[in-house]
Design an enzyme around this catalytic site. Structure first.
Site, PDB file in Angstrom:
ATOM      1  N   GLY B 127       0.825  -1.216   0.000  1.00 30.58           N
ATOM      2  CA  GLY B 127       0.000   0.000   0.000  1.00 30.58           C
ATOM      3  C   GLY B 127       0.852   1.255   0.000  1.00 30.58           C
ATOM      4  CE1 TYR B 128       5.384   0.750   0.469  1.00 33.58           C
ATOM      5  CE2 TYR B 128       6.365   0.404  -1.693  1.00 33.58           C
ATOM      6  CZ  TYR B 128       6.368   0.175  -0.336  1.00 33.58           C
ATOM      7  OH  TYR B 128       7.337  -0.608   0.209  1.00 33.58           O
ATOM      8  CB  THR B 135       6.135   9.408  -9.910  1.00 30.26           C
ATOM      9  OG1 THR B 135       5.742   8.494 -10.925  1.00 30.26           O
ATOM     10  CG2 THR B 135       7.618   9.652  -9.987  1.00 30.26           C
ATOM     11  CD  GLU B 244       7.369  -3.956  -6.199  1.00 29.33           C
ATOM     12  OE1 GLU B 244       7.227  -3.553  -5.028  1.00 29.33           O
ATOM     13  OE2 GLU B 244       6.644  -3.593  -7.134  1.00 29.33           O
ATOM     14  CB  THR B 375       7.584   5.809 -13.258  1.00 28.82           C
ATOM     15  OG1 THR B 375       7.360   5.837 -14.659  1.00 28.82           O
ATOM     16  CG2 THR B 375       8.305   7.075 -12.824  1.00 28.82           C
ATOM     17  CD  GLU B 377       9.617   8.145 -17.624  1.00 26.64           C
ATOM     18  OE1 GLU B 377       9.035   7.377 -16.839  1.00 26.64           O
ATOM     19  OE2 GLU B 377       9.546   8.036 -18.865  1.00 26.64           O
TER      20      GLU B 377
END
Lengths: 378, 395
Positions: B127-128, B135, B244, B375, B377
């Protein structure tokens, strides 16, 4: 799976890096630009010899260090990092190593001590016009004449053919492929100068009924093709190691440049577009590094490595190309300015990309192996 | 340096391959396919417990934590094989949150949760992200407020994948709204999904994979639901993400798919004569995939090795994630091209070729990981800063 260097490997790497980075400067390299001087630093050559590095993979009984192919690969990587003006690959990997592997004891005794001391210079002729498969010579033929051979034909892009004591080359004979050590001073040999993108001295070697005596026949027809395959794989992966050193250095030079260059009042490294292009180089170089080390490691361990060498060469071609242009682009004008050291790296990245099979050609070879069921993922 | 499997590692790979050949029954495979590669069904749960009982989930974990005491390399070999077999392995639980709990968890968490993870009896979602914090994760607003001897949690999370069948959410909460920098006011909690204040609603994605919005309405958790230190959550988040990222780009399934498609193309007769694999462009596409898979394998194992040595570099973890995620998209395209229009036919068509329909689905799911798990980037920012020492803009 061990990705760490052994103490011995670290020693070789550090020693090579120290000597090469001390000796190879942009100022010195400029002396060879446009063929102003022969691109061979003999002083540095003897320094490497004195440090034992020319004999790093040569057996101790011939004056070498007796280390393996991995250590030799690390030396070549360092030469790539500095684009040292030395014929390391043609001398050590394409010629001396095969003599050690396939030569008679007389041949080893005759050539290897000089290889280690730097007094003998060897080279190899691996390419013919429109044929960069060293194991399949088409344009060079050998006729048996008693216990000698008569060679005719042509090899191209032979480094240092003018000053080498012997040139290793393969010729097609009626019953296979023979591999010989050619004395370029023999009757019937003529050299034509080629000027190439890196300013390395290279020659077309023309052979017109050149007699090769028994003592200079390295491998007989029955075993020649397999031996040339052996040589080709090691030479190819050496180009990958050189490419790794050169592309890593070009990338780091670029990263440093963007951390000093300011535009709009800020360092250009702070622009995401700049950082991301450099990050792509980082990923590319890492992929090249790991594939190169894997191929070298397998060859060093005596394992089959045909797929791994081909894959490393595909990466070497692609990564060299991409890093070269990213590095020039991120430098802006400085990247192409001949007073700044980057441009020479770009010509070597191009050289390593094209020699012994470009990415496209190597992909086609690998594709054939896949189709034949020889390249499944394990 | 020895870039090859040891004899013992080779034997382990063989043993696992045989193990999963047996474990992956047609019924389990069918159930996993129905779950769109997510798992969660009854046979899936049973198989996970079996892996736990057989000691595989913790093969690379230290013995004192209930593992078999092998290294992270063996652990990665296990994950590679389980994923190669087509089992949707809950690696977020076992490979990323689990090790964090084992390292930073309190006594109760280590005693109660960690053994259950290794037994295949506990599943954890992450849960982030929130509607307003993707981002820029540190701007998250879900709050945990001190409430007597516990904490009161309120807020909403987005993209809480797998939460609908997990036991806990590994939840990032704001515990100090006045912290000098937003990421210094975040703490981690283990929040049970059985709490009446917890709810979730499905979000269906392009690839039919279900993810969730999850809601936290006055959930009261005890003091020892917190993981690590108060306001020390950011470090746990970044280190969980590093782990992860490695699991996200596991090369096992791609290697397996490549092999299957090669075998298929070797036998497929073209109506115009010859086999599909004789086509030069097919060989080139396959060679591109083969060269790329090799790099992915090495990138993954180098990191597993680095974990064993205790020197996993942030730039390398990010490089693996960027390379792998973008390569997968390329793979599904290159292999899809080999298959041709058949790669548009869904598995729901009677008699659909399972290899082709897998590509049909994967092509739709592939985009998730270029932005999920951090992400690309931001990964590239990390690479240029941590890998190449390039100063970056402050944010």
């Amino acid at each position: 799976m061990d990705f760490g260097f052994s103490e011995q490997q670290r020693d070789v790497q550090n020693l090579a890096r120290e000597i090469l980075s001390d000796s190879v400067t942009a100022e010195k390299l400029s002396h060879y630009d446009d063929y102003k001087g022969e691109r061979f630093d003999r002083e540095l050559w003897s320094k490497l010899a004195q440090a034992g590095l020319l004999g790093v993979a040569v057996d101790e009984e011939y004056g070498g260090m007796g280390f393996g192919f991995f250590e030799l690969g690390l030396l070549v990587e360092e030469a790539g990092r500095t684009i040292a003006p030395l014929p390391l690959i043609s001398h050590l990997i394409s010629s001396a190593l095969p003599i050690q592997q396939f030569g008679s004891s007389a041949q080893k005794q005759k050539w290897l001590p000089g290889v280690c001391s730097g007094e003998t210079l060897l080279t190899a002729a691996l390419s013919e016009a429109h044929n960069d498969d060293p194991a399949e010579p088409y344009l060079t033929t050998a006729k048996v004449d008693g216990d000698t051979l008569l060679l005719s034909g042509q090899k191209t892009n032979v480094p240092f053919a003018n000053i080498a004591n012997r040139i290793l080359l393969a010729a097609k004979s009626s019953d296979g492929v023979v591999v010989v050590l050619l004395d370029p001073k023999s009757e019937g040999v003529s050299l034509t100068t080629q000027q190439v993108t890196t300013y390395e001295p290279q020659f077309v070697v023309n052979l017109d009924n050149v007699r090769i005596h028994a003592e200079d026949i390295l491998i007989a027809a029955a075993d020649g093709k397999a031996a040339m395959q052996w040589i080709a794989e090691r030479s190819t992966v050496a180009l990958c190691a050189h490419q790794l050193g050169a592309s890593d250095k070009a990338m780091r030079m670029t990263a440093s440049y963007t951390a000093e260059r300011k535009q709009f009042g800020v360092l250009i490294s702070t622009f995401q577009a700049v950082g991301h292009r450099a990050a792509n180089c980082f990923i590319d170089v890492e992929c090249l590094r790991l594939n190169t080390y894997q191929a070298i490691s397998r060859l060093d361990g005596g394992l089959d490595a045909t797929n791994e060498v081909q894959i490393a060469k595909i990466w070497a071609g692609d990564v060299g190309h991409r890093v070269s242009y990213a590095a020039q682009h991120l430098h802006g004008g400085a990247g192409i300015d001949r007073d700044y050291p980057l441009w020479r790296y770009c010509t070597w990245l191009r050289h390593n990309e094209m020699v012994l099979g470009s990415s496209a050609k190597t992909l086609a070879k690998l594709g054939k192996r896949i189709a034949a069921g020889d390249a499944f993922c394990s | 340096m020895k870039v090859e499997f040891t004899a013992a590692q080779d034997a382990l790979r063989k043993e696992l391959r045989a193990y999963f050949d047996e474990l992956m029954t047609p019924a389990l495979k069918a159930e996993c396919d129905e779950a769109m590669g997510e798992g969660g069904g009854p046979l899936w749960r049973e198989a996970l417990k079996k892996m736990g009982k057989d000691g595989w989930i913790g093969v690379g974990w230290p013995k004192e934590l209930g593992g078999r005491g092998m290294s992270p390399i063996e652990q990665f070999i296990f994950v590679e094989e389980v994923m190669r077999a087509g089992y949707p392995f809950p690696f977020l639980t076992t490979e990323s949150v689990g090790p964090q709990l084992a390292e930073h968890g309190n006594e109760r968490q280590k005693r109660e949760i960690v053994p259950k993870i290794l037994a295949g009896e506990c599943l954890i979602a992450i849960g982030y992200s929130e509607p307003g914090a993707g981002t820029d994760l540190a701007s998250l607003k879900t709050s945990a407020v001190k409430d007597g001897d516990g904490w009161l949690i309120n807020g909403q999370k987005m993209w809480t994948s797998l939460a609908h069948f997990c036991d806990y959410v590994w939840l990032a909460c704001r515990t100090d709204p006045d912290a000098a920098k937003p990421h210094k006011g975040i703490s981690m909690f283990m929040v049970p999904t059985s709490d009446p204040g917890w709810s979730c609603s499905p979000v269906i994605t392009l690839g039919e994979v279900r993810t969730n919005a999850t809601f936290y309405d006055n959930i009261r958790v005890p003091e020892d639901a917190m993981v690590g230190e108060l306001n020390g959550g950011w470090k746990l988040i970044t280190s969980q993400l590093n782990r992860e990222r490695l699991s996200l780009v596991n090369f096992g399934p791609t290697a397996e798919m490549f092999n299957n498609i090669v075998r298929w193309a070797q036998t497929l007769d073209l109506p115009t004569g010859g086999k599909l694999i004789d086509e030069p462009w097919v060989q080139i596409n396959l060679a591109k995939v083969r060269a790329g898979v090799e790099a992915l394998k090495l990138v993954c194992y180098k990191q597993a090795w680095a974990m064993t040595e205790g020197n996993l570099e942030m730039a390398d973890a990010s490089a693996a994630k960027v390379y792998g995620s973008e390569f997968f998209i390329e793979v599904y395209r290159l292999l899809g091209e080999v298959i041709g229009e058949a790669s548009l036919i869904s598995r729901r068509t009677d008699g659909a070729n399972p290899i082709a329909s897998r590509i049909e689905r994967l092509y739709r799911t592939a985009s998730i990981i270029t932005f999920g798990g951090g992400t690309n980037e931001i990964q590239r920012d990390i690479i240029s800063a941590a890998g190449l020492w390039m100063p970056r803009a402050s944010r």
